[in-house]
Each structure stands twice: as structure tokens, then as C-alpha cells.
Design an enzyme around this catalytic site. Structure first.
Site, short mmCIF file in Angstrom:
data_model
loop_
_atom_site.label_atom_id
_atom_site.label_comp_id
_atom_site.label_asym_id
_atom_site.label_seq_id
_atom_site.Cartn_x
_atom_site.Cartn_y
_atom_site.Cartn_z
N GLY A 66 62.73 23.43 33.29
CA GLY A 66 63.31 24.63 32.70
C GLY A 66 62.80 24.84 31.29
O GLY A 66 61.88 24.16 30.82
N ASP A 72 77.24 29.62 30.17
CA ASP A 72 76.10 29.68 31.09
C ASP A 72 76.53 29.31 32.51
O ASP A 72 75.86 28.53 33.19
CB ASP A 72 74.98 28.75 30.61
CG ASP A 72 73.61 29.17 31.15
OD1 ASP A 72 73.49 30.31 31.63
OD2 ASP A 72 72.67 28.37 31.09
#
Length: 613
Positions: free
Chosen positions: A309, A425
Site C-alpha cells: 500500500g 478509515d
């Protein structure tokens, strides 16, 4: 400004050129006294990272004592370092080595015990009551561990010695230790003798020379060393006249490069100091701190990559045959250490069945990493966004249980801790599933802490992933940022479970599309099936309940959204009793929005308002 750059450049070209290994030969003492520190040891914040083997890092205490940290966070003071015999003498700050004896595990350390007789023994420790007035001297008593009131005393016996050697008092066995020198147990002279075999620099020292790595590449295994003279005054230098022949343009370019290197080094040291200060305050019974060498061993040299990521790469690791972990190596070029501190500081203090457990962390020089539990079923994203989603479909009852578990996890973050934790998130990718498909909320890199009575959170930049970010995070026109932002993200997650697609995906290649949640709302209102994998009325009830709860959670104004406690109650209750929420997508005019009418995505026409602290 240009003059200052020129001055830095002149200093650079006048300074003798030295190899990076020669910097390791510089000795340093804490407070001007104590043992000299040089290769293979490294003093933090003084010597470069390449000047030590793993485990040879030293630091200075506030009282100018030289500190060595052994595995499992045992800190001792260094009395003497003998580089010729490769021996280091340390002692306990409280002059009581037996106090740390249970934690003396040198299996992962470059050092080993060096006893007077070179023998190691197994010992058992006993707690015995003591009557006042009785003789207190005993050959097996550990005086520094005794109770100050002398209500009890601690004794140590070798495991091969008969327990009859203990006094005739009520005694209780406390614990056992293995392979320990006897002088540590009985605290005879309060000095612990350790030696090391690698790197073998003793021969260099006997020749009056220094020791260094043969290969100067910091990424090498550093298995070879070589001797070199302690003082090389014949090092080549560059003359000032060299700079005189350089043009102004080249001079400025070199000066700018020096400035960038200086700025980067300064910023990196500030990040390390920030993290080290945080870890110094992060004490007992918290996740394990690993060295980078430990992570290489755990992950078998980072061979199995699980994913990558923006903030790092995740590898599969193994602590034992039964315990598997996921190791996330953080990208040093991203952020300023805030994500690392968030993860360790927040996840280290919370324990809930629906929150991922942080097993450990690594802050070794410029390398930072996080060690989590490993989940064989990976994330919820795999099961609701798969190209062949029918073969991966979990069933509506299991999807309901997963949704309820995530809701309970968020409720715990909002209400179950001393301080409210806002995740910022929540999305399917950050919901991991164990072997029993129990959901675990992960990735707290964007989280924030606030008091439970705080109604708004100050933010200077947006946080989260597009498609899951609440409107008020973009603009204050919708209200202040609070824990209701997580409620909105959870609502989008529920709608994606129901619709089987991402909220940012379009329904076809056609450009005339409606906003994804509006599509769900119109299907409910028109009593159209929500998903093709609905086989009976029971499945329809679950899908409809998840959709209604999701639509309640994504109301545009935070005050119209329920708390996570109420969300849990709605998911645990009967879906028939839920009422459709108001249509948040209705246009202000008289025209009704139909399921196939074009409409822009949320956020494309919103004017972003700068948030203030």
C-alpha cells in the site's frame, strides 16, 4: 542565502575525505567519563547506523551512565569494555541483578555469559516467611529481593540441590530460571560479565589497529571485517583552488545538494527522536519490540509478500509453527512517523474481539515495522468485490454477523476506551477475517484520540479513503467533524455488502449514473431485489435490514446519523421494525429522482472549506 551555500561548500571541499567506516573508529564517552564507545559498538545519535552489529547499540542516560539494552528490554549500565578480550562488564542500575534474572535471555543477543568457572546452572527461587528475631543470614538468601520489613525472604537453590537446604519455614516456589551463572543469582559482586565472538575485532586491537567492515555497503551482511590504522593523517584533501575553477552554476547546484542532504538528515533524526521518546514512555506488558534482524528471520528474508500500500509492504511471517503473523514494513519516505506512533500507541492499549491485535513493532534505526496477527481469510474486500463473487459469497447470515461484529468493534473504539478513538478509515479492506470469519478492524494509521465529552475534532487535512469519507470532512457546510464520521464510513461499508460492489464503481460503462447509495435507496423504495444472491425471504430480510441501517448511517448531516450503540441495537433487532430513513438524495425542486436519472457523485460539486485548528 547564496553566500551561506558557498560557505557550506567551501567547508565541504576543505574537509578531509574519510570513508564511512573510519567514522566508526571515533571514540565517545557519556559525560566525558566511562568506557570508550567505538566499533563494533555504536552510540545512538552520535555514530552512524552502519557502525554496529545488531544488538551493539549503546545510549547515554540522564546521569551520563552508558546504557546497554539486552533482549526483552533489560537495561543495564556498562562499567567497562575490553575490546582486546571482547568482554563487556555491566551492572544493574539498582545494584540488584537477580531482580531481572527471569528476563535474562541471551538467545537472540550477540553476547553470552562469561562466568568465573564458565559453568551455567538452573535455579529455583522460593519465597519463605520470616519470623522477626531469627537469624537472617543464609548461604542461599537473595538479600536485595527481600521484603523491607523482613516479613519474608527470597532464597535460590540449584535445581539439583535438595530443598532441605532451605530454612524450616513455610516456603513457596516462585519461578525457575535456566542456564544462569551462579554469581548473578547470589549478586556476589554485582557485575555481569559478557563476551562476544562476532565480530572478531580482538586481533586488530592487539595489533594497535581499529576494526571495520570490509564491505562498506550498508545493505550487505557485514560478515567480514578488516583492520586499519587508528590514525591516518595522510588522508587526501581537496584544495580550495578546486572550487575556484568551478562555474557559479555548478557551485550553486552542489550547495543545493548539500542543503537537501542536511535537511533530510535533520528531519530523519527528528523523526527517530520523536519515535524513541514515544517508545521510552511505552512500558510494561505492551507489544514486543523486535530488531530488524528478528523480522528478517521471522519472514524468512521477506520471501512471501501479502500486499503493498501507500504506507508500506506486508509480508507473511512465522513466530513458531503454530503462530503466524503479518509484518508491515513501513515506507520511510511516507509520513513523519505519525502513522507508526498511532498504530503502536492506540492498538497497544486496546483489546477487543473485533479489533486486530498488535503483536509487536520494530523501530531499528530508520527502519520501522508493525507485526500483527495473521488471518488466513484476509479481508472482507476479497469476498464482496471478487470478480467471481458468487463462488466467494459468504451467505447473508454470515454477512450479517460480520456487519454486527464490525459495528461492535467501532462502538468499543468510541465508548469502551478511556479516550474515544476515531478510526477515520473504515472500509472492507481494513476489516480482516479470521479462520472463523470473525471480523477484526485493522489499520489505525489515520486514527485520532479525543475525550468522550469532546463534540468536535480539529482537523487541518482530510483523512480517509475516497468513497468512505463523510461530507463534513470535506466541508464544514455539513457540520463539524466528530465520531459520526466513522458512522458514515460504516454505512458505506454496509451498502457495499448489500450491493456487492464498491461505492465508487459505476453500474455500467454508461456515463449517466446515479450516486451508488441513491441506487440502493431507490431499489428499496421501489421494492426491487437488492442482490442476485437472495434465495429466500429470510435472506431478503437480512439484506433489507443492512441496507436500511446503512442508509441511516450515511445521512449527510452528522446529527441525523445514529450512534454506533444504536446501530448495534438495530442490527441485533428485528429488521421488520426498522423504518426507511428520509431520502437524503432528494433534489430541492419538485422533480423526483429516478433510479436511472443522471447524477454526479458526492463531493464533485462541493466547495472545500479549509479547516482551522
Amino acid at each position: 542565502m547564496a553566500k551561506s551555500y558557498f560557505f557550506l561548500f567551501v567547508l565541504f571541499i576543505l574537509h578531509p575525505v574519510r570513508g564511512q567506516n573510519e567514522d566508526c573508529a571515533d571514540s565517545f564517552q557519556c559525560g566525558g567519563h566511562g568506557p570508550a564507545i567505538r566499533f563494533p559498538f555504536r552510540l545512538k545519535d552520535h555514530h552512524p547506523d552502519h557502525c554496529s552489529f545488531p544488538g551493539f547499540n549503546l545510549s547515554c542516560s540522564d546521569t551520563h551512565d552508558t546504557v546497554l539494552e539486552l533482549p526483552i528490554s533489560v537495561k543495564v549500565f556498562v562499567k567497562k569494555i575490553d575490546y582486546k578480550s571482547q568482554e563487556i562488564q555491566v551492572y544493574h542500575p539498582d545494584r540488584c541483578l537477580p531482580r531481572e534474572i527471569r528476563r535474562f535471555n541471551l538467545s537472540s543477543s550477540p553476547f553470552e555469559f562469561k562466568g568465573v568457572d564458565h559453568f551455567l546452572y538452573d535455579y529455583a527461587f522460593f519465597n519463605c516467611s520470616h519470623n522477626k528475631g531469627e537469624e537472617q543470614s543464609h548461604q542461599h538468601v537473595i538479600s536485595c529481593l527481600n521484603d523491607p520489613t523482613y516479613s519474608h525472604q527470597v532464597y535460590a537453590l540449584r535445581t539439583d540441590v535438595n530443598v532441605n537446604k532451605l530454612p524450616t519455614l513455610p516456603c513457596r516456589k516462585m519461578y525457575s530460571v535456566r542456564s544462569i551463572p551462579y554469581y548473578i543469582v547470589y549478586n556476589l559482586d554485582d557485575i555481569l560479565y559478557l563476551n562476544w565472538s562476532r565480530p572478531a575485532c580482538g586481533n586488530c586491537e592487539l595489533k594497535g589497529m581499529n576494526c571495520r567492515y570490509m564491505n562498506t555497503n550498508s545493505s550487505s551482511t557485514k560478515s567480514e571485517i578488516q583492520c586499519f590504522p587508528k590514525h591516518n593523517k595522510g588522508s587526501s584533501t581537496k584544495l580550495v583552488t578546486t572550487g575556484a575553477i568551478l562555474g557559479p552554476t555548478l557551485l550553486l547546484l552542489l550547495a543545493f545538494a548539500l542543503y537537501r542532504v542536511y535537511s533530510h538528515d535533520k528531519a530523519e533524526k527528528e523523526y527517530r527522536k520523536k519515535i524513541e521518546n514515544f517508545l521510552d514512555d511505552y512500558r510494561s506488558y505492551k507489544p514486543t519490540r523486535y530488531l530488524y534482524a528478528d523480522l528478517k528471520r521471522i519472514t524468512n528474508q521477506f520471501t512471501e509478500k501479502l500486499g503493498e500500500g501507500a504506507y508500506g509492504t506486508v509480508f507473511r511471517g512465522k513466530l513458531s509453527n503454530e503462530i503466524h503473523v503479518a509484518v508491515k514494513i513501513l515506507n520511510s519516505s511516507k509520513g513523519n512517523g505519525e502513522e507508526f506512533i498511532n498504530e503502536v500507541g492506540i492498538m497497544g492499549r486496546i483489546h477487543h474481539v473485533n479489533v486486530v491485535r498488535l503483536v509487536g513493532f520494530c523501530a531499528d534505526g530508520f527502519r520501522r515495522a508493525l507485526v500483527y496477527e495473521f488471518f488466513s481469510n484476509y479481508s472482507l474486500e476479497k469476498f464482496i468485490f471478487s470478480e467471481n463473487s458468487k463462488s466467494h459469497f459468504l451467505g447473508w447470515e454470515r454477512l450479517h454477523d460480520i456487519s454486527l461484529g464490525v459495528a461492535k468493534g467501532i462502538e468499543y473504539l468510541h465508548q469502551g476506551c478511556d479516550q474515544r478513538i476515531l478510526h477515520f478509515d473504515i472500509k472492507p479492506h481494513n476489516v480482516l477475517l479470521d479462520q472463523n470469519f470473525i471480523p477484526k478492524i485493522s489499520d489505525f494509521g489515520l486514527a485520532k484520540l479525543c475525550s468522550k465529552d469532546q463534540s468536535a475534532v480539529s482537523m487541518t487535512t482530510g483523512r480517509g479513503t475516497m468513497g468512505y469519507i463523510a461530507p463534513e470532512v470535506f466541508s464544514r457546510n455539513f457540520g463539524t467533524v466528530s465520531y459520526k464520521a466513522d458512522v458514515y464510513s460504516f454505512g458505506m461499508l454496509l451498502l457495499e455488502i448489500v450491493g456487492g460492489r464498491r461505492s465508487t464503481d459505476i453500474m455500467s460503462e454508461n456515463a449517466s449514473q446515479v450516486y451508488f447509495p441513491e441506487w440502493i435507496y431507490n431499489l428499496l423504495e421501489q421494492k426491487v431485489e437488492l442482490r442476485v444472491f437472495i434465495e429466500d425471504d429470510g435472506d431478503m430480510k437480512i439484506a433489507k435490514k443492512l441496507a436500511i441501517v446503512g442508509l441511516r448511517c450515511i445521512q449527510w448531516h452528522p446529527m441525523d446519523r445514529p450512534s454506533m450503540k444504536l446501530v448495534v441495537q438495530m442490527l441485533e433487532g428485528e429488521g421488520d421494525k426498522l423504518i426507511m430513513p428520509p431520502n437524503p438524495f432528494a433534489s430541492p425542486g419538485p422533480t423526483r429522482i429516478h433510479a436511472r436519472k443522471p447524477m454526479t457523485h458526492l463531493g464533485q460539486e462541493l466547495d472545500v472549506i479549509q479547516e482551522l485548528d
